[in-house]
Design a protein around this motif. Structure first.
Motif, short mmCIF file in Angstrom:
data_model
loop_
_atom_site.label_atom_id
_atom_site.label_comp_id
_atom_site.label_asym_id
_atom_site.label_seq_id
_atom_site.Cartn_x
_atom_site.Cartn_y
_atom_site.Cartn_z
N THR A 25 31.33 -11.44 -90.61
CA THR A 25 29.79 -12.81 -91.45
C THR A 25 29.16 -14.35 -90.22
O THR A 25 29.11 -15.21 -91.36
N SER B 207 30.35 -18.81 -91.24
CA SER B 207 30.99 -18.74 -93.20
C SER B 207 32.64 -19.52 -93.05
O SER B 207 32.99 -19.55 -92.47
N TYR C 221 29.70 -14.18 -100.76
CA TYR C 221 30.40 -12.28 -100.32
C TYR C 221 32.30 -12.37 -100.63
O TYR C 221 32.14 -13.27 -100.85
N LYS D 11 30.16 -4.73 -97.23
CA LYS D 11 30.23 -5.06 -98.59
C LYS D 11 30.21 -4.43 -99.50
O LYS D 11 29.95 -3.31 -99.48
#
Length: 318
Positions: free
Chosen positions: A26, A29, A57, A70
């Motif tokens: 990711t 993050s 997310y 995801k």
């Protein structure tokens, strides 16, 4: 070990002696939280925010972190959840309950294709706040939700209990009667004993509470207390983190219990092998790591815990 970390996201460690390679990638993050299905640990999920574009997310893996995807959709509140006040509890493969900050938690039964709001009360506030969620490891359709009250001047803490996988919840009147102190999300903690159905441990920022009946009633332990100064809030919080790990060899209790807090005026990590009757300090003055933000205990190695040292990465004991 699933390591949700600031700035570098989430990583899965399968060998603590080598650099981890398993990650949802990711990028820049913050990983807020992660969980796995206890009976199917190849299924796991992690939640957080991408810092470059401030986008929330949630990602899942069905193969122990080798590959990630995801969630197809996100619950209400994820877009606004920029801070670390959030949690997720997985009850089984493809089934989870997600609590973004400021929001009513939602559940999925189809691996994130859809999310349905639970009936938990809204906790919108001017101060960052979220529910702590944890699934019972022996009977995962039981899900516990702890509202810590927001801040020291907030509302008293409360625990809610679900018996249908986190779809609907009932307030534990026993948690109200216990008088849980109001405290900030990251100064509070809720953990289950993975070896016994319905056994809970809670740190409300000031003290430790224990329940053996799925949160219906709570016993306050006498050993932990905040260090108070001239302000109405603590100078040092009395109990902020609790985690349960492998029991002591030949121990009478089914788990070892670790608490970050203050006993006899001394801050540290404390361990109990007798269900909280007695406590011994686990660290010392030379090993405080700038504070401890999160903690987990190993289920296979007695005496091993994992902690975050402030700016010092993931640390573990032998």
């Amino acid at each position: 070990m699933i390591n949700s970390t600031g700035d570098i996201g989430t990583w899965v460690h399968t060998n603590l002696a080598t650099k981890p390679t398993l990650t949802p990638a990711t990028s820049w993050s913050n990983g807020f939280a992660a969980d796995m299905a206890w009976s199917d640990p190849q299924y796991m999920a992690t939640i957080g925010v991408v810092l470059g574009n401030s986008t929330g997310y949630g990602v899942w893996s069905g193969d122990g972190g080798k590959t990630w995807a995801k969630f197809a959709t996100y619950p209400q509140g994820v877009a606004e959840n920029k801070g670390g006040e959030a949690s997720i509890a997985i009850t089984a493969r493809n089934r989870a309950v997600w609590a973004p900050g400021y929001s009513v938690p939602s559940y999925t039964t189809d691996n994130g294709a859809t999310w349905v709001p639970t009936d938990l009360p809204a906790i919108n506030t001017v101060f960052p706040r979220a529910y702590h969620l944890v699934a019972d490891r022996k009977k995962p359709n039981k899900v516990y939700a702890y509202d810590s009250g927001g801040h020291w001047w907030g509302t008293p803490g409360k625990v809610y209990v679900s018996t249908d996988g986190g779809h609907t919840f009932t307030l534990s009147q026993g948690s109200v009667d216990a008088g849980l102190a109001p405290n900030y999300f990251t100064n509070t903690s809720l953990a289950v004993n993975p070896n016994v159905e319905g056994e809970l441990w809670l740190a409300d920022g000031n003290a430790v509470y224990h329940s053996v009946d799925s949160g219906a009633t709570w016993t306050k332990l006498s050993q932990f207390a905040s260090i108070m100064g001239s302000n109405p809030w603590p100078d040092v919080q009395g109990a902020t983190l609790v985690a349960l790990g492998k029991a002591a060899p030949g121990g009478a209790y089914s788990a070892s219990v670790y608490v970050v807090g203050v006993v006899n005026g001394v801050w540290g990590v404390c361990r109990s092998d007798d269900a909280g009757v007695t406590w011994t300090r686990f660290n010392d003055d030379a090993h405080q790591f700038g504070g401890i933000g999160v903690m987990a205990a190993d289920q296979n190695i007695y005496g091993r815990i994992y902690v975050s040292g402030t700016g010092r990465g993931a640390l573990y004991s032998n």
